[in-house]
Design an enzyme around this catalytic site. Structure first.
Site, short mmCIF file in Angstrom:
data_model
loop_
_atom_site.label_atom_id
_atom_site.label_comp_id
_atom_site.label_asym_id
_atom_site.label_seq_id
_atom_site.Cartn_x
_atom_site.Cartn_y
_atom_site.Cartn_z
N TYR A 186 -14.31 -15.39 -7.82
CA TYR A 186 -13.51 -15.88 -6.62
C TYR A 186 -13.43 -17.43 -6.25
O TYR A 186 -14.51 -17.52 -5.77
CB TYR A 186 -13.36 -15.12 -5.53
CG TYR A 186 -11.90 -14.73 -5.04
CD1 TYR A 186 -10.58 -14.43 -5.72
CD2 TYR A 186 -11.33 -15.48 -3.79
CE1 TYR A 186 -9.47 -14.37 -5.13
CE2 TYR A 186 -10.21 -15.45 -3.16
CZ TYR A 186 -9.23 -14.81 -3.93
OH TYR A 186 -7.87 -14.68 -3.47
N ASN A 259 -1.66 -8.46 1.06
CA ASN A 259 -0.71 -8.05 0.18
C ASN A 259 1.08 -8.35 0.55
O ASN A 259 1.70 -9.10 -0.01
CB ASN A 259 -0.86 -6.79 -0.44
CG ASN A 259 -2.32 -6.91 -1.42
OD1 ASN A 259 -2.17 -7.49 -2.36
ND2 ASN A 259 -3.03 -5.69 -1.04
N VAL A 288 1.65 -5.86 -3.61
CA VAL A 288 2.63 -6.95 -3.60
C VAL A 288 3.87 -6.65 -4.13
O VAL A 288 5.00 -6.99 -3.55
CB VAL A 288 2.06 -8.31 -4.18
CG1 VAL A 288 3.07 -9.49 -4.15
CG2 VAL A 288 0.76 -8.64 -3.62
N ASP A 309 3.04 0.04 -19.87
CA ASP A 309 3.33 1.34 -20.75
C ASP A 309 1.93 2.43 -20.45
O ASP A 309 0.95 2.02 -20.62
CB ASP A 309 3.40 1.21 -22.17
CG ASP A 309 4.82 0.60 -22.28
OD1 ASP A 309 5.69 1.39 -22.50
OD2 ASP A 309 5.03 -0.64 -22.61
N ARG A 310 1.91 3.35 -19.68
CA ARG A 310 1.16 4.29 -19.29
C ARG A 310 1.50 5.67 -19.12
O ARG A 310 2.80 5.79 -18.57
CB ARG A 310 0.17 3.69 -18.36
CG ARG A 310 0.76 3.51 -17.12
CD ARG A 310 0.04 2.93 -15.96
NE ARG A 310 0.76 3.10 -14.46
CZ ARG A 310 -0.06 2.26 -13.35
NH1 ARG A 310 -0.96 1.77 -13.51
NH2 ARG A 310 0.70 2.42 -12.44
N GLY A 378 -1.53 -14.17 -9.42
CA GLY A 378 -2.56 -13.35 -10.09
C GLY A 378 -2.71 -13.41 -11.50
O GLY A 378 -1.95 -13.87 -12.37
N MET A 380 -4.20 -10.21 -13.72
CA MET A 380 -4.97 -9.00 -13.89
C MET A 380 -5.37 -9.00 -15.30
O MET A 380 -6.26 -8.08 -15.72
CB MET A 380 -4.03 -7.75 -13.46
CG MET A 380 -3.86 -7.83 -11.90
SD MET A 380 -3.29 -6.26 -11.41
CE MET A 380 -1.52 -6.45 -11.87
#
Length: 465
Positions: A186, A259, A288, A309-310, A378, A380
């Site tokens: 970071y 957030n 967020v 998709d999960r 962000g 991810m």
């Protein structure tokens, strides 16, 4: 603890301020005797002192504390005045405490300074005896995988200076940025060794003598966020803290800045949005993302939301719809030539939010109208944001980034705290909500594993103290 007699002076000493008296003539001869005698004892103790934590090492540090405490008191008596009766004993207790807690300090130099210079009221006040309780903390001494480098330790009491506020922590979240700080990736991070955590809520335990506006029992949060919230007691300068409403649930007070404030600022500070406009975002199930949905809905702004998709994606869609989302798509549903054909009565969005990167960011760009703006806050997926040349040229799209730290670092403290109070009022009224799991501090390792994704998709982990 100790008794010592001389021809001119008799004194009795109890370490750490529980009792100390001196009898004898108050003149320069006694002062000189006290200085020479105490320096000799301190010299002998300093030669013997070690950094060991065994009983013998502590006994040797007690000898240094005794010498410091004794000398301060003798200086008070020999000086012929008591500085309001309390200042010199307080100074003695403070220096004795430092001798016990910080054996590496060069205390002999402190003794000599006291022995040659008569203390004045203001310097004496700087040596405050007010200390925090000992603190249990999660620390890391080097950067690396959080589950390998963090450990729980006991920290000694910290001095509460005249402008400091000591806060007993109530709750603190484990944010992705906390993980990144520990990993060392970071951009803004404290030097190691460090206590983890950057956000939280607590209750004022004690305040320094010059503190105004805070009292024991007040509910406070660090604003802007500050490092070191994963511990039971935090001592910071009073300007760090912002008083909040006690009626707001602690889990929301602990998580309201990183957030929710990001979501509010991106909706309000990037472009002007009016009721009836729309925005598009990926990572919609993040905190967020959930806040964007709710804050936009309160303003009459429509939202188009993209999720991964999960397993459980149908449940995620239902959850977002209940929060006020207008459209929710999985990434695979957007594998069509014209994604805008999937929109029914929604206008093309002028603003998009990206916290994923890679292909997911490209899907956000496809939804934007002519001259639209995508904000990246962000990454991810840890993949770059790519945009086609034609989209830049013919759609005149704009790309920009958002980093909350930069906004908080500007001269906007008052505005920031007003926004925080507004968001907390929404949480109190249950108009702003997101799923969290409260975990006792002694189960920190379990919460960390969940935050690292070891146990599948989990709600925000919030440690309670």
């Amino acid at each position: 603890m100790a008794a010592r007699r001389s021809k001119k002076c008799v004194h009795r000493l109890f370490v750490m301020g529980r009792g100390l008296t001196c009898r004898g003539p108050s003149n320069g001869h006694v002062d000189e005797m006290a200085s020479q005698s105490t320096r000799r004892r301190a010299n002998e103790s300093l030669k013997k002192v070690t950094l060991d934590s065994d009983d013998d090492g502590r006994r040797k540090r007690l000898e240094i504390a005794s010498a410091v405490h004794l000398h301060c008191k003798l200086k008070e008596e020999a000086g012929g005045r008591r500085l309001n009766g309390e200042a010199m004993p307080a100074m003695a207790r403070s220096l004795a405490t430092r001798a016990l807690n910080e054996p590496s300090l060069s205390l002999l130099n402190v003794l000599r300074r006291i022995g040659t210079t008569r203390p004045q009221p203001q310097p004496v006040r700087a040596f405050s005896a007010l200390m925090s309780p000992p603190s249990t903390a999660v620390v890391y001494e080097q950067h690396g995988p959080p589950d390998s480098v963090v450990r729980m330790v006991e920290l000694p009491p910290a001095e509460v200076k005249e402008n400091d506020v000591c806060v007993r922590m109530l709750a603190a979240p484990i944010n992705p940025s906390d993980i990144n700080r520990i990993e060392g990736v970071y951009p803004i991070r404290p030097p190691v060794p460090a206590v983890g955590g950057h956000e939280g809520v607590g209750e004022v335990y004690s305040v320094g003598s010059a503190v105004k506006g805070f009292s024991p029992g007040d509910r406070v949060i660090p604003s802007p966020p500050t490092s070191g919230t994963w511990q039971t007691y935090v001592v910071k300068e009073q300007g760090v803290w912002h008083k909040v409403d006690k009626d707001c649930p602690i889990e929301y007070a602990a998580t309201i800045i990183v957030n929710p404030l990001t979501a509010l600022l991106m909706l309000e500070d990037i472009i002007t949005l009016n009721s009836g406009d729309s925005v598009v975002q990926n990572g919609a199930t993040s905190i967020v993302g959930q806040c964007v949905v709710q804050l936009a809905h309160l303003r009459g702004i429509r939202t188009i939301n993209i999720i991964r998709d999960r397993a459980g994606s149908d449940d995620a869609k239902e959850m977002l719809k209940k929060l006020g989302a207008d459209e929710v798509f999985t990434e695979s549903q957007l594998n069509v030539k014209n994604v805008k054909s999937l929109l029914t009565d929604l206008p093309e969005p002028a603003l998009g939010f990206n916290c994923v990167g890679g292909n997911s960011a490209s899907l956000v760009l496809k939804f934007l109208r002519q001259g639209g703006t995508m904000v990246t806050y962000g990454g991810m997926a840890k993949k770059p944001v790519t945009v086609s040349t034609s989209a830049f040229i013919f759609k005149e799209l704009s790309l920009r980034g958002f980093f909350l730290h930069n906004w908080l670092g500007s001269d906007k403290a008052t505005e920031c705290n007003k926004m925080i109070d507004y968001l907390l009022s929404l949480a109190k009224e249950e108009k702003l909500r997101y799923k969290m799991e409260l975990v006792p501090f002694n189960n920190f390792n379990v919460a960390l594993d969940k935050a690292l994704g070891k146990l599948g998709s989990q709600p925000k982990q919030v440690i309670t103290f």
